[in-house]
Design an enzyme around this catalytic site. Structure first.
Site, PDB file in Angstrom:
ATOM      1  N   GLU A 102     -14.038  -6.874   2.263  1.00  0.00           N
ATOM      2  CA  GLU A 102     -13.302  -6.975   3.531  1.00  0.00           C
ATOM      3  C   GLU A 102     -14.211  -6.770   4.740  1.00  0.00           C
ATOM      4  OE1 GLU A 102     -10.432  -3.838   2.696  1.00  0.00           O
ATOM      5  OE2 GLU A 102     -11.025  -2.829   4.527  1.00  0.00           O
TER       6      GLU A 102
ATOM      7  N   TYR B 182      -7.540   7.078   3.043  1.00  0.00           N
ATOM      8  CA  TYR B 182      -8.813   6.780   2.380  1.00  0.00           C
ATOM      9  C   TYR B 182      -9.682   8.038   2.289  1.00  0.00           C
ATOM     10  CZ  TYR B 182      -7.141   2.117   3.318  1.00  0.00           C
ATOM     11  OH  TYR B 182      -6.360   1.002   3.372  1.00  0.00           O
TER      12      TYR B 182
ATOM     13  N   HIS C  39     -12.831   2.105  -0.162  1.00  0.00           N
ATOM     14  CA  HIS C  39     -13.326   1.978   1.212  1.00  0.00           C
ATOM     15  C   HIS C  39     -14.818   2.285   1.288  1.00  0.00           C
ATOM     16  CE1 HIS C  39     -11.031   1.309   5.079  1.00  0.00           C
ATOM     17  NE2 HIS C  39     -10.250   0.789   4.153  1.00  0.00           N
TER      18      HIS C  39
ATOM     19  N   ASP D 125      -8.294   1.431  -3.449  1.00  0.00           N
ATOM     20  CA  ASP D 125      -9.332   1.023  -2.497  1.00  0.00           C
ATOM     21  C   ASP D 125     -10.237   2.212  -2.181  1.00  0.00           C
ATOM     22  OD1 ASP D 125     -10.863  -0.017  -0.495  1.00  0.00           O
ATOM     23  OD2 ASP D 125      -9.204  -0.453   0.885  1.00  0.00           O
TER      24      ASP D 125
ATOM     25  N   GLU E  69      -2.712  -9.260  -0.168  1.00  0.00           N
ATOM     26  CA  GLU E  69      -2.325  -7.984   0.451  1.00  0.00           C
ATOM     27  C   GLU E  69      -1.306  -8.275   1.561  1.00  0.00           C
ATOM     28  OE1 GLU E  69      -5.510  -5.929   2.436  1.00  0.00           O
ATOM     29  OE2 GLU E  69      -4.363  -4.067   2.613  1.00  0.00           O
TER      30      GLU E  69
ATOM     31  N   HIS F 212       0.851  -1.199   0.000  1.00  0.00           N
ATOM     32  CA  HIS F 212       0.000   0.000   0.000  1.00  0.00           C
ATOM     33  C   HIS F 212       0.883   1.244   0.000  1.00  0.00           C
ATOM     34  CE1 HIS F 212      -3.587   2.377   1.187  1.00  0.00           C
ATOM     35  NE2 HIS F 212      -2.717   3.103   1.854  1.00  0.00           N
TER      36      HIS F 212
ATOM     37  N   GLU G 100     -11.040  -1.687  -5.533  1.00  0.00           N
ATOM     38  CA  GLU G 100     -11.421  -2.416  -4.318  1.00  0.00           C
ATOM     39  C   GLU G 100     -12.559  -1.736  -3.547  1.00  0.00           C
ATOM     40  OE1 GLU G 100      -8.010  -3.214  -1.927  1.00  0.00           O
ATOM     41  OE2 GLU G 100      -9.146  -3.186  -0.063  1.00  0.00           O
TER      42      GLU G 100
ATOM     43  N   ARG H 247     -12.315 -10.583  -1.129  1.00  0.00           N
ATOM     44  CA  ARG H 247     -11.221 -10.206  -0.234  1.00  0.00           C
ATOM     45  C   ARG H 247     -11.713 -10.055   1.204  1.00  0.00           C
ATOM     46  NH1 ARG H 247      -7.794  -7.116  -0.588  1.00  0.00           N
ATOM     47  NH2 ARG H 247      -8.054  -5.613   1.059  1.00  0.00           N
TER      48      ARG H 247
HETATM   49 MG    MG Z   1      -9.672  -2.348   1.699  1.00  0.00          MG
END
Ligand code: MG
Length: 404
Positions: A262, A158, A212, A210, A339, A127, A236, A283
């Site tokens: 997630e 994020y 989020h 991502d 990840e 990341h 993601e 994921r």
């Molecule tokens: Mg994530």
């Protein structure tokens, strides 16, 4: 031969990286035979500890260690209401410890017990983040020098983490404190970032992003369309998990590979997305769905529908949990990517046997079970911490609280 039974279930909380990790130890009637599992739900770790110490440990004493499936189903049903992250993490800690024990009994590493390897190494992604495009570029180049070829790219954490000081984000009077973000500013900043990355770094690396779950369906449709030109490895968690059906629309309108899940804790959440092939990568966070027992079933379920795995691997996952999913990565034909958040020196000291990464590939060791031990004395040097949770309180420009 006497049956080996559970003698005790113990819970440890340690923070060698200033992040509270929850580790479960299952001790057996054989003095030298024990296993470790990950039960890390860092934001509610005391609730997980209570669930294990007050409910699971007394219930499990004296049960045979052999029948993991029976024990998992029994633990899951024993609270009547189920599938929440607290209880799933508690069950995961015991479940993964039982698999560790079974591997030690069989004298096999976990991947071997699961059916053996179908790849030699595990490609992992890192990341990258920074306050501006130049900082993100620097971070990406650092990872590339270390041999990584898959990098998730972010700017300002994020949602962009704009602090409201810019003229374009005007907050109303009395707006409460929070991690303010502006969907339009966030989206535009990501377009600039990806344009910069492809122009300055080129096309030799795989990049992902991502969301989020911070964008609406219409915003995500634009976002995916704009990002399509940068050839993402995946986008993601772009939508709120409670709006799974939105993926049907997204799938129909973009060729960007979609990763999701997630925050999932219940099979009812992922089944339609997988069965309808609305996503490319699953994921979930293994301990949040209850450990290795449900995860291997989910991996097989996804394989039948052509969906690949990309298990959640943040720093609020213990090295024990990371090792467990890496054993599954080695065995799963439909593995996609893993990840990885690295390990600190302190984590490696607390958890001897951590997986190692060389040239962008992760390797587990070949010791029986998960191959990761837990040094209780070393762990005690890192007692639980009060974590910085500011990012868990995001708000829109007008002060509306939204989910992180
Ligand atoms: Mg994530």
């Amino acid at each position: 031969m006497d049956q080996i039974t559970i003698r005790n279930v113990r819970v440890f909380v340690t923070a060698p990286r200033n992040i509270n990790l929850v580790v479960v130890k299952v001790e057996t009637s054989e003095p030298e035979l024990y296993g470790y599992g990950c039960a890390t739900f860092t934001w509610r770790y005391k609730a997980v500890v209570t669930a294990i110490e007050e409910y699971l440990a007394p219930m499990l004493k004296g049960w045979p260690v052999d029948d993991i499936e029976d024990l998992w189903q029994t633990m899951m049903g024993s609270s009547y209401w189920r599938n929440g992250p607290v209880l799933n993490n508690a069950i995961s800690g015991v479940d993964e410890a039982l698999w560790d024990i079974k591997g030690k009994q069989a004298r096999m590493p976990l991947y071997s017990l699961l059916g053996g390897k179908c790849r030699a190494g595990i490609p992992v992604y890192r990341h990258a983040d920074g306050r501006c495009v130049e900082e993100v570029e620097e971070c990406i180049r650092r990872y590339m020098e270390e041999g990584y070829r898959y990098i998730r790219c972010h700017m300002g954490t994020y949602g962009g983490n704009f602090d409201g000081t810019r003229q374009t984000m005007v907050k109303p009077q009395g707006a409460p404190q929070g991690a303010y973000f502006h969907p339009r500013m966030y989206m535009d900043s990501v377009y600039q970032l990806f344009d910069h990355i492809r122009r300055e770094i080129g096309w030799d690396i795989e990049i992902m992003h991502d969301v989020h779950e911070r964008l609406s369906l219409s915003e995500t449709l634009e976002f995916a369309r704009e990002l399509q030109q940068y050839r993402l490895f995946f986008l993601e968690d772009s939508l709120d998990p409670q709006h799974g059906e939105f993926f049907k629309v997204l799938r129909a309108q973009t060729s960007v590979p979609l990763a999701m899940g997630e925050l999932f804790t219940n099979p009812a959440e992922w089944m339609p997305l997988v069965q309808n092939r609305w996503i490319d990568f699953i994921r979930v966070h293994l301990s949040d769905i209850g450990g290795l027992t449900p995860a291997r079933k989910l991996a097989h379920f996804c394989e039948a529908y052509g969906v690949r795995t990309a298990w959640h691997g943040p720093s609020d996952l213990s090295p024990v949990g990371m090792a467990v999913q890496m054993h599954l990565d080695l065995n799963s034909h439909n593995f996609g990517i893993q990840e990885f958040s690295g390990f600190t020196e302190q984590e490696e000291a607390v958890f001897p046997g951590c997986p190692q990464v060389r040239d962008g590939y992760a390797y587990v060791n070949d010791r029986p079970g998960t191959g990761v031990d837990f040094d209780e004395a070393e762990a005690a040097k890192f007692p639980p911490v009060e974590p910085d949770s500011a990012w868990l309180f995001p708000r829109l420009p007008d002060g509306t609280p939204v989910r992180p």
